[in-house]
Each structure stands twice: as structure tokens, then as C-alpha cells.
Design a protein around this motif. Structure first.
Motif, PDB file in Angstrom:
ATOM      1  N   ALA A 198       0.821  -1.210   0.000  1.00 17.35           N
ATOM      2  CA  ALA A 198       0.000   0.000   0.000  1.00 17.35           C
ATOM      3  C   ALA A 198       0.853   1.255   0.000  1.00 17.35           C
ATOM      4  O   ALA A 198       0.361   2.343  -0.317  1.00 17.35           O
ATOM      5  CB  ALA A 198      -0.939  -0.007   1.210  1.00 17.35           C
TER       6      ALA A 198
ATOM      7  N   ASP B 266      -2.240   1.663  -5.158  1.00 15.66           N
ATOM      8  CA  ASP B 266      -3.516   2.057  -4.588  1.00 15.66           C
ATOM      9  C   ASP B 266      -4.050   0.910  -3.731  1.00 15.66           C
ATOM     10  O   ASP B 266      -3.647  -0.248  -3.869  1.00 15.66           O
ATOM     11  CB  ASP B 266      -4.508   2.445  -5.696  1.00 15.66           C
ATOM     12  N   ALA B 267      -4.965   1.242  -2.834  1.00  9.97           N
ATOM     13  CA  ALA B 267      -5.321   0.337  -1.738  1.00  9.97           C
ATOM     14  C   ALA B 267      -5.853  -1.006  -2.224  1.00  9.97           C
ATOM     15  O   ALA B 267      -5.452  -2.052  -1.722  1.00  9.97           O
ATOM     16  CB  ALA B 267      -6.345   1.013  -0.838  1.00  9.97           C
ATOM     17  N   SER B 268      -6.750  -1.008  -3.243  1.00 11.78           N
ATOM     18  CA  SER B 268      -7.396  -2.281  -3.583  1.00 11.78           C
ATOM     19  C   SER B 268      -6.420  -3.235  -4.264  1.00 11.78           C
ATOM     20  O   SER B 268      -6.415  -4.430  -3.986  1.00 11.78           O
ATOM     21  CB  SER B 268      -8.612  -2.023  -4.471  1.00 11.78           C
TER      22      SER B 268
END
Lengths: 326, 306
Positions: free
Chosen positions: B266, B270-272
Motif C-alpha cells: 500500500a 492504490d489500496a485495492s
């Protein structure tokens, strides 16, 4: 003609008769069932090279079976969605041509077999069994947790891939195609086992110090055999993906590894037609006992135990008698 | 990322590790003494979990269930050893793999026959249901802490058994030279049955302990079995000490990998996609660990023979 040749002839005749039987009974499902047998037999022929001739007890051949399947599934899904597989450094698009998919499936499996084999063959015996199993599990978990190609849900191939001059959606055509590949693989396997390389491989199984003393390095012989073995099983995986028009992580699971091993051992380890006999017996048993009792796996377990404990040498070993040669 | 969360994850890793040790100890003992590779060890774990669930539901007492799990798994182990396994000691590994694979099918179907396909649930005993506050203000479930304590206690007991008792001397002698201890008047067949039942009992205990955290169902044993294989390959087959070190390494690597890798990714993704890449790699981490150990030491950390 000795008894093993006679059994092999019966097996070939049985497969050749499948389309006739199916049209006589007007039941196309028989052809699909027979195609399953042929594809599993092909996977077994691959494993038999490592397991039977080389004595390499690989409990991870599902890795190659599944990678071959995923190669077919991924290429087809990209072609059907008109998404390029890669855009850099140059654009690579997917394909639905079996003649392109098969070599790619084999190269992918060969590469995986090279890496897994190079690491696993540093060990032997029980370590080798467990390590090949663990590598297959690693790929299995990767396939489950990687969402791009369906993850746990698997990947559907909406239309069966194409072969020039043939309607592959026709069950009989696809069956004959699979049979032709199995025949080529069996021919290759028998030529290989009689070749200098095959003799060296059997020598490595029996006594690798003696093999080394005549100037042949056992490691390279084993690794080569393991890679060839993985390639053939990978090709079977690509065909299996096309048969079901579906790929899922279950193709990579340890149960699949176990089943491929069962085909080889049930039929007869190191016998040319062993995987064919084993796969045929397994699938026929599954479909004849399966509807009678949902607990058919219980019977399968008992049968397997009986084969291991009392009928060493598998079906062909029992029927043909005599120690296997080589 | 807070320190408390990290310590909690370390404790989770330890709990997973000691549970793997209970499985791996039996596998490695059986291999060390009898030279047998037993795929059906996961089935004994399942038998323990089902016995615990059935007895706990019938009597209402988790502790009776726990005792039942030990007894049932040890009894199943002894039975299987006498009926099938002892015919396999002189066979090659291929026959052993296939025969014990067949035993998995038999055990799984028999369990499905008896209990059905639906998972059973086990409740945490009331005396261990709350959370305890550890030094530093960390809240941790008492039950998981109890598993860690039980695991280390069993490990200590096993080390004492092997090092101090007469049975332990026979087990060690059996690893070194089985013909010789037979000639010295030890009943080998009985010793083998005892060792197998001991390993089976430990697996059953592990199944019962984990059954309260996860669900009790057919097929629950095999994923754990494969992890236990990874443990003993890392630790060196035949070594109890190796099994303990390997189990803790695998438990911590797996738990911390799942926790830390997504956080690491992360920082530059990006987070996903960091979550998916991180969790995909985390599920492979222990196999990478195993490959690394094997490259350095092909017979494991404490292995003596290849």
C-alpha cells in the motif's frame, strides 16, 4: 504377441469403438466421457515418464495440468474479449487457435517444471514428494487469491477453441483430436523409453552412482525427464480446459495431483499403456458406481488399498503378469 | 500500524504455529521411527475434531469432548496401524503415498456418512470465552492464549517423553536401528502401534482445539496436513526439535505475511490492488520460505538424512 501387447490392443480397440458405441446407443455423453478418459490418460502418460521410468514420485503434477489449463483459458478469454494480453513492449493478443494454444501451454508448463524440478531435484525420497506437493499448493493458492482471472470462481471459455478444418464443438471430432494427441504421446513415450536417454533415466532410477560412474550426470537426466513430463501433462490440461470450457483452481488442487497419480498406479507404473488402463477404470468406476451410491469414493478408497496391498503392478501388472521391464 | 495490532498478530502466528506443531510432531515421529509417509494424518485430525464436536454437543462439556478427541483419534490411529499401515513399512514411498491417499478417501466418506456434509460448530468453553489483558494493555482472547500454552506444554511433555522415559529411549533406538532393538527384546510391532497412536492423538487434539475457531467439516484435515508437510520439510524430517522450530516459523511467516504484505504494498500502490497483490503473495510466502530453506539445506534445518 505377449499378453501386455494384447491388453494394449484391446485398450486401443476399445477407444476406437467409442464413437460407434455412442451412435449405436444414441448417447453422445459416452463420447464426452471417453474424451475425459483420453485426456486424463494423457496427463498420466506425462506423469508416467517421471514416476514410472524415472522413479520421481511427483505429487505436484496438478501444477502443470492446471497451468496448461489456465494458459488455454487466459489466451481464449483475451481473444474473446478483444483485450490484448500485453501492450508493452509490443502488443500481444489472445488467441482461440488450438495450434497456437498448445505450444504455449507446453512452454508454460515446461518453464514451471524447470523451476520446480531444479529446486525439488536437489532432494530425493520423501522430501521430493512433499516439495512437489508444496509447489503445486503454492500455485493453487496463487490462483485462488489472484482476482484477475476469476480467482476462486474460475474462468469460463464461452466457445471451444478452434482447430483448422474441424468443428471442435462436435464431441466426436474433439474426441478424435484428443485420441490423436494421446497416440502421439504414447508413441513418443515408447520411443523415449527405448532411446539412450530413456535407458539413462531408468539407470538413474535404479542406481544413480553407477550412472554417474559411466559419465552421465543423473541430475540433468532427471530434470530433463521432469520437464518433458510436465509439458505432456500441461498439454493434457489445455485439452481438459477446452473439454469443460472452464478452468478453475480445482485443476491445480492436490486432489488432482493424487488422481493423476492414481491413474498411473491403478493401471501399472512404468507400463506404456498403464495410464490409459488406469484412467479408463477410474472414470468408468466413477460413473457406474457414482449414481448407485453417493459414497463411491469410499469404494474407490477400498479398491485402491486392495490394489496397493495385494495387486502390485496395477491392472496391467495383474493381467499381463511378470515384472515390468526396465 | 499500531504496535498492539502487531503484537496481536504475532500471538496469532504463535497460536497457528503451535497448532501446526501438534500435527507435525506426529508426522515426523512416524517418519523418523517407521520410515512411513502418512497422508492420512489429516484424517486423524478430522476424526479428533468430529469426536470433540459430537461429544461436546451430547454432554455439553467441552472438556469431555477434548478427552474424547484424544481417545478417538488415538484409537482410530491404532486401528489403522494394525489393519493397514503395518503392511506398508517395507514398501517404497510410492505405495505408502497411494495407500494413505486411499485411507483419506475412506475416512472422508465414512465421516460424511456418519455426520453429513454440513459443518458442525464447537463453542469455546465458558471458562475461556472472554479476553485477557496482557501486560501493555493488549486484549487477547483467552482461548487462543490457552492454545498457545497447551501447545508449548505438549511440546515440553514430548521432549521429556523422548529424552527421559523408557518409551522415549525405545523410540530413539528405533530411529537409529530397528533390527537391533528388535534383537534386544523390544516388541517392535507394539512400539510402532504406540508411536502411531501417539501421533494420531496429537493430531486429534489439534483438530479439536482448532475446531472451536474454525468449523468442523469433512476435508478440514488436508490443508493442515500439507502445511504440516511444509513444516517438517523445513525442520528436517524425523526431528521433533525441527518440527517445533519449523512450525513456529511457518505460523509466524503466514500470519505476519498476510498482515504486513498488503501494508507494504500500500505504500506504493492504490489500496485495492495492494490488498490483492499482497494477499496473493502472502499465501505463497511459506512455500517461498520452504524453497529458500531447501536451497540452503536440502535436508531441512535439523535433518540428518536426505
Amino acid at each position: 504377441m505377449n499378453r501386455e501387447t494384447a491388453i494394449n490392443t484391446v485398450l486401443v480397440a476399445g477407444l476406437a469403438a467409442v464413437p460407434l458405441i455412442a451412435s449405436a446407443f444414441d448417447d453422445p455423453f459416452i463420447v464426452t466421457l471417453a474424451t475425459r478418459i483420453v485426456i486424463f490418460a494423457l496427463a498420466g502418460v506425462g506423469l508416467n515418464l517421471a514416476l514410472g521410468y524415472g522413479g520421481l514420485v511427483s505429487f505436484g503434477h496438478a501444477a502443470f495440468f492446471g497451468l496448461g489449463g489456465y494458459a488455454a483459458g487466459i489466451l481464449a478469454s483475451h481473444a474473446l474479449n478483444y483485450e490484448p494480453l500485453a501492450t508493452w513492449p509490443f502488443e500481444i493478443s489472445g488467441t482461440t487457435q488450438m495450434l497456437v494454444i498448445w505450444p504455449i501451454a507446453m512452454v508454460v508448463s515446461a518453464f514451471a517444471a524447470l523451476v520446480i524440478g531444479a529446486l525439488s531435484l536437489r532432494t530425493s525420497g520423501v522430501y521430493f514428494i512433499m516439495i512437489t506437493l508444496a509447489f503445486a499448493q503454492m500455485i493453487f493458492f496463487f490462483a485462488i487469491s489472484w482476482p484477475a482471472y476469476g480467482g476462486e470462481d474460475g474462468l469460463s471459455i464461452y466457445v471451444r477453441n478452434q482447430f483448422p478444418g474441424m468443428n471442435t464443438l462436435d464431441p466426436t471430432s474433439f474426441f478424435l483430436l484428443a485420441c490423436a494427441i494421446l497416440a502421439l504421446a504414447l508413441l513418443f513415450s515408447s520411443r523415449l523409453s527405448a532411446s539412450r536417454f530413456g535407458l539413462a533415466l531408468k539407470g538413474a532410477r535404479q542406481n544413480d552412482q553407477r550412472l554417474a560412474s559411466v559419465g552421465i550426470g543423473p541430475f540433468r537426466v532427471r530434470l530433463t525427464a521432469f520437464v518433458i513430463s510436465g509439458m505432456i501433462t500441461g498439454l493434457a490440461g489445455a485439452l481438459f480446459a477446452d473439454l469443460n470450457r472452464f478452468v478453475s483452481p480445482s485443476m491445480l488442487s492436490w486432489q488432482t495431483s493424487g488422481e493423476i497419480m492414481v491413474f498411473v498406479i491403478l493401471g501399472g507404473v512404468g507400463r506404456l499403456f498403464g495410464p490409459v488402463a488406469g484412467a479408463a477404470l477410474f472414470i468408468i468406476l466413477e460413473h457406474s458406481v457414482g449414481p448407485i451410491s453417493e459414497h463411491w469414493q469410499f469404494l474407490l478408497g477400498i479398491l485402491l488399498l486392495a490394489v496397493v496391498l495385494f495387486a502390485r503392478g496395477g491392472v496391467i501388472g495383474v493381467l499381463a503378469g511378470g515384472a515390468r521391464h526396465g | 500500524m499500531s504496535l498492539i495490532l502487531l503484537i496481536e498478530q504475532v500471538l496469532n502466528g504463535l497460536q497457528f504455529g503451535v497448532m501446526l506443531f501438534l500435527m507435525a510432531a506426529g508426522l515426523t515421529l512416524v517418519f523418523g521411527v517407521m520410515g512411513l509417509i502418512n497422508l492420512a494424518h489429516g484424517s486423524l485430525y478430522m476424526v479428533g475434531a468430529f469426536a470433540c464436536a459430537a461429544v461436546a454437543t451430547a454432554t455439553g462439556s467441552f472438556w469431555l469432548g477434548l478427552a474424547a478427541s484424544l481417545a478417538a483419534a488415538a484409537a482410530a490411529g491404532a486401528l489403522v496401524e494394525i489393519v493397514v499401515i503395518r503392511r506398508l513399512y517395507d514398501r517404497d514411498h510410492l505405495d505408502q503415498v497411494l495407500a494413505t491417499f486411499a485411507l483419506i478417501l475412506v475416512f472422508s466418506e465414512a465421516t460424511r456418512w456418519a455426520f453429513g456434509s454440513f459443518p458442525l460448530y464447537l463453542n469455546v468453553p465458558p471458562s475461556l470465552s472472554g479476553a485477557v489483558t496482557l501486560p501493555g494493555g493488549i486484549e487477547y482472547p483467552a482461548y487462543r492464549l490457552a492454545i498457545i500454552v497447551v501447545g508449548f506444554a505438549v511440546a515440553a511433555g514430548l521432549f521429556a517423553l523422548i529424552a527421559k522415559t523408557r518409551l522415549g529411549i525405545q523410540i530413539r533406538a528405533g530411529e537409529a536401528d530397528r533390527e537391533m532393538i528388535g534383537a534386544l527384546g523390544v516388541d517392535i510391532a507394539r512400539l510402532y502401534t504406540i508411536v502411531f497412536a501417539l501421533g494420531a492423538g496429537l493430531a486429534g487434539l489439534a483438530g479439536a482445539l482448532v475446531g472451536t475457531i474454525q468449523s468442523v467439516q469433512v476435508g478440514m484435515g488436508e490443508p493442515v496436513l500439507i502445511l504440516a508437510f511444509v513444516v517438517i520439510v523445513i525442520g528436517g524430517i524425523g526431528s521433533i526439535k525441527g518440527a517445533l522450530i519449523g512450525a513456529l516459523l511457518v505460523g509466524l511467516t503466514d500470519t505476519l505475511g498476510r498482515f504486513l504484505l498488503p501494508i507494504v504494498f500500500a505504500t506504493f500502490m492504490d489500496a485495492s490492488s495492494a490488498t490483492s497483490v499482497g494477499s496473493a503473495l502472502a499465501s505463497m510466502a511459506i512455500y517461498v520460505l520452504m524453497a529458500g530453506v531447501l536451497v540452503a539445506r536440502p535436508s531441512g534445518l535439523y535433518g540428518v538424512r536426505a
